[in-house]
Write an enzyme that holds these catalytic residues in place. Sequence first.
Site, PDB file in Angstrom:
ATOM      1  N   HIS A   1      21.854  63.996  51.193  1.00 29.82           N
ATOM      2  CA  HIS A   1      22.859  65.262  51.317  1.00 29.82           C
ATOM      3  C   HIS A   1      22.365  66.341  52.072  1.00 29.82           C
ATOM      4  O   HIS A   1      21.120  66.411  52.366  1.00 29.82           O
ATOM      5  CB  HIS A   1      22.552  65.465  50.702  1.00 29.82           C
ATOM      6  CG  HIS A   1      23.467  64.356  48.708  1.00 29.82           C
ATOM      7  ND1 HIS A   1      22.873  63.759  47.629  1.00 29.82           N
ATOM      8  CD2 HIS A   1      24.657  64.024  48.691  1.00 29.82           C
ATOM      9  CE1 HIS A   1      23.459  62.804  47.383  1.00 29.82           C
ATOM     10  NE2 HIS A   1      24.909  62.949  47.849  1.00 29.82           N
TER      11      HIS A   1
ATOM     12  N   ASP B   1      31.646  64.290  39.894  1.00 30.45           N
ATOM     13  CA  ASP B   1      30.596  63.523  41.322  1.00 30.45           C
ATOM     14  C   ASP B   1      28.819  64.180  40.345  1.00 30.45           C
ATOM     15  O   ASP B   1      28.820  65.800  40.183  1.00 30.45           O
ATOM     16  CB  ASP B   1      30.783  65.264  42.260  1.00 30.45           C
ATOM     17  CG  ASP B   1      29.802  63.841  43.778  1.00 30.45           C
ATOM     18  OD1 ASP B   1      29.788  62.954  43.775  1.00 30.45           O
ATOM     19  OD2 ASP B   1      29.383  65.369  44.774  1.00 30.45           O
ATOM     20  N   HIS B   2      28.281  63.105  41.216  1.00 26.07           N
ATOM     21  CA  HIS B   2      26.443  63.745  40.213  1.00 26.07           C
ATOM     22  C   HIS B   2      26.601  63.795  39.171  1.00 26.07           C
ATOM     23  O   HIS B   2      25.566  64.833  38.331  1.00 26.07           O
ATOM     24  CB  HIS B   2      25.932  64.075  41.280  1.00 26.07           C
ATOM     25  CG  HIS B   2      25.993  63.097  42.445  1.00 26.07           C
ATOM     26  ND1 HIS B   2      24.383  62.750  42.775  1.00 26.07           N
ATOM     27  CD2 HIS B   2      26.066  63.829  43.431  1.00 26.07           C
ATOM     28  CE1 HIS B   2      25.209  62.387  43.604  1.00 26.07           C
ATOM     29  NE2 HIS B   2      25.976  62.960  44.312  1.00 26.07           N
TER      30      HIS B   2
ATOM     31  N   ASN C   1      31.325  59.094  50.177  1.00 26.01           N
ATOM     32  CA  ASN C   1      31.401  60.638  50.191  1.00 26.01           C
ATOM     33  C   ASN C   1      31.402  61.531  51.143  1.00 26.01           C
ATOM     34  O   ASN C   1      30.172  61.690  52.310  1.00 26.01           O
ATOM     35  CB  ASN C   1      30.596  60.730  49.397  1.00 26.01           C
ATOM     36  CG  ASN C   1      30.894  60.035  47.444  1.00 26.01           C
ATOM     37  OD1 ASN C   1      31.641  59.794  47.690  1.00 26.01           O
ATOM     38  ND2 ASN C   1      29.845  60.636  46.509  1.00 26.01           N
TER      39      ASN C   1
ATOM     40  N   GLU D   1      24.097  54.523  40.019  1.00 23.68           N
ATOM     41  CA  GLU D   1      24.153  54.701  41.454  1.00 23.68           C
ATOM     42  C   GLU D   1      22.017  53.963  41.008  1.00 23.68           C
ATOM     43  O   GLU D   1      21.604  53.876  40.453  1.00 23.68           O
ATOM     44  CB  GLU D   1      23.753  56.149  41.224  1.00 23.68           C
ATOM     45  CG  GLU D   1      23.168  55.712  42.853  1.00 23.68           C
ATOM     46  CD  GLU D   1      22.839  57.404  43.876  1.00 23.68           C
ATOM     47  OE1 GLU D   1      23.719  58.222  43.182  1.00 23.68           O
ATOM     48  OE2 GLU D   1      21.816  58.089  44.779  1.00 23.68           O
TER      49      GLU D   1
ATOM     50  N   ASP E   1      31.052  65.870  52.013  1.00 23.87           N
ATOM     51  CA  ASP E   1      31.871  67.562  51.668  1.00 23.87           C
ATOM     52  C   ASP E   1      31.048  68.168  52.859  1.00 23.87           C
ATOM     53  O   ASP E   1      31.643  69.421  52.794  1.00 23.87           O
ATOM     54  CB  ASP E   1      30.661  67.993  50.479  1.00 23.87           C
ATOM     55  CG  ASP E   1      30.540  68.931  49.940  1.00 23.87           C
ATOM     56  OD1 ASP E   1      31.159  69.728  50.282  1.00 23.87           O
ATOM     57  OD2 ASP E   1      30.042  68.773  49.060  1.00 23.87           O
TER      58      ASP E   1
HETATM   59  P1  13P Z   1      27.332  64.964  52.400  1.00 25.08           P
HETATM   60  O1  13P Z   1      26.609  66.282  51.863  1.00 25.08           O
HETATM   61  O2  13P Z   1      26.818  64.500  53.520  1.00 25.08           O
HETATM   62  O3  13P Z   1      28.859  65.739  52.697  1.00 25.08           O
HETATM   63  O4  13P Z   1      27.634  64.216  51.140  1.00 25.08           O
HETATM   64  C1  13P Z   1      28.291  64.809  50.246  1.00 25.08           C
HETATM   65  C2  13P Z   1      28.146  63.691  48.271  1.00 25.08           C
HETATM   66  O5  13P Z   1      27.540  62.916  48.769  1.00 25.08           O
HETATM   67  C3  13P Z   1      28.985  64.027  47.604  1.00 25.08           C
HETATM   68  O6  13P Z   1      28.269  63.237  46.555  1.00 25.08           O
HETATM   69  O1  G3H Z   2      26.303  65.186  46.361  1.00 26.48           O
HETATM   70  C1  G3H Z   2      25.929  66.856  46.343  1.00 26.48           C
HETATM   71  C2  G3H Z   2      27.391  67.602  46.811  1.00 26.48           C
HETATM   72  O2  G3H Z   2      27.570  67.880  48.549  1.00 26.48           O
HETATM   73  C3  G3H Z   2      27.949  68.575  45.471  1.00 26.48           C
HETATM   74  O3  G3H Z   2      27.051  69.373  46.012  1.00 26.48           O
HETATM   75  O4  G3H Z   2      26.453  69.552  44.069  1.00 26.48           O
HETATM   76  O5  G3H Z   2      26.115  72.208  45.591  1.00 26.48           O
HETATM   77  O6  G3H Z   2      28.554  70.972  44.709  1.00 26.48           O
HETATM   78  P1  G3H Z   2      26.614  70.447  44.875  1.00 26.48           P
HETATM   79 ZN    ZN Z   3      26.421  62.211  46.805  1.00 31.45          ZN
END
Ligand code: 13P
Ligand code: G3H
Ligand code: ZN
Length: 333
Positions: free
Chosen positions: A190, A94-95, A277, A146, A279
């Site tokens: 986010h 992710d990212h 997504n 993205e 989280d």
């Molecule tokens: P949320 O913070 O809305 O759960 O988004 C998570 C996300 O985009 C992880 O890449």
């Molecule tokens: O995109 C963000 C996700 O929620 C991951 O969050 O970088 O705190 O693990 P994090």
């Molecule tokens: Zn994200």
Amino acid sequence: MVNYKDLGLVNTKEMFAKAIKGGYAIPAFNFNNMEQLQAIIQAAAETKSPVILQVSSGARKYANQTLLRYMAEGAVEYAKELGWEHPQIVLHLDHGNSFELCKSCVDFGFSSVMIDGSHLPYEENVALTKQVVEYAHKYDVTVEGELGVLAGVEDEVSSDHHTYTNPEEVIDFATRTGCDSLAISIGTSHGAYKFTPEQCTVDPKTGRLVPPPLAFEVLDAVMEKLPGFPIVLHGSSSVPQEEVETINKYGGALKAAIGIPEEELRKAAKSAVCKINIDSDSRLAMTAAIRKVFAESPAEFDPRKYLGPARENMKKLYMHKIINVLGSDGKAE
Ligand code: 13P
Ligand code: G3H
Ligand code: ZN
């Protein structure tokens, strides 16, 4: 070099094609610890839903990339043990913020990576994404790019305000980079504070704050430019108010935490949006359950007594998302 296929994982290609055709979306849940992973796998196995396990840079730092990868490998076996004969599980970065990080994940058994060049000037984003695609595709690993900037804080990338994706750029970006899916910005962000109360209206029936709608016109324009191309929505937690209330009732201090209404996600899931997504919702579910145990049983000190209820609460949340929001249940029999 470890190939994800040897670990029983799959990439996103077929999964996304089916989801777009079927009018549903695949859940992409972040995980940082065993309880989250157990809850995700239990929910996916019980509902027979394809699932994407996401590892962020923050998760790599917190839990260690090696450990997380072996946990994902274990998750495939665990899913089979739970009676899910053919688990469809993706291990996704992710990212990702550099070629080196994406390469290391490809080499290490991830079946999908995101290269997030959304904060770079357009041409640099194209060049970086293309470089990752060229490497990843050699190993049949799928790549998410993205375009457009989401507000909110991620581990390595942060922004105070969003910029919607420019639909005029998507054909050029997808063609020149060769990416397999595209994350776009249509007003999600986010974290648990996606909108300020000033941006919301009050629902007279419930008294709760209702955020402004997502920019579906941007999504429609993107879909018109790239028919049938897999689109991804980040920042899609709904911030369940019951969880926020539980957290605050038991000593928490979350003020005006506001997420994306589930009706909007249901609508998105029926379109070319095939990965959603989530989280923050899982973090809230975990925290609410733990706070409740701590408040009600202050003498308790066996972690299983509070992590167990936390796991149950997360599983309930994941099942709800799969069945009632994304519609991915029964799609991986
Ligand atoms: P949320 O913070 O809305 O759960 O988004 C998570 C996300 O985009 C992880 O890449
Ligand atoms: O995109 C963000 C996700 O929620 C991951 O969050 O970088 O705190 O693990 P994090
Ligand atoms: Zn994200």
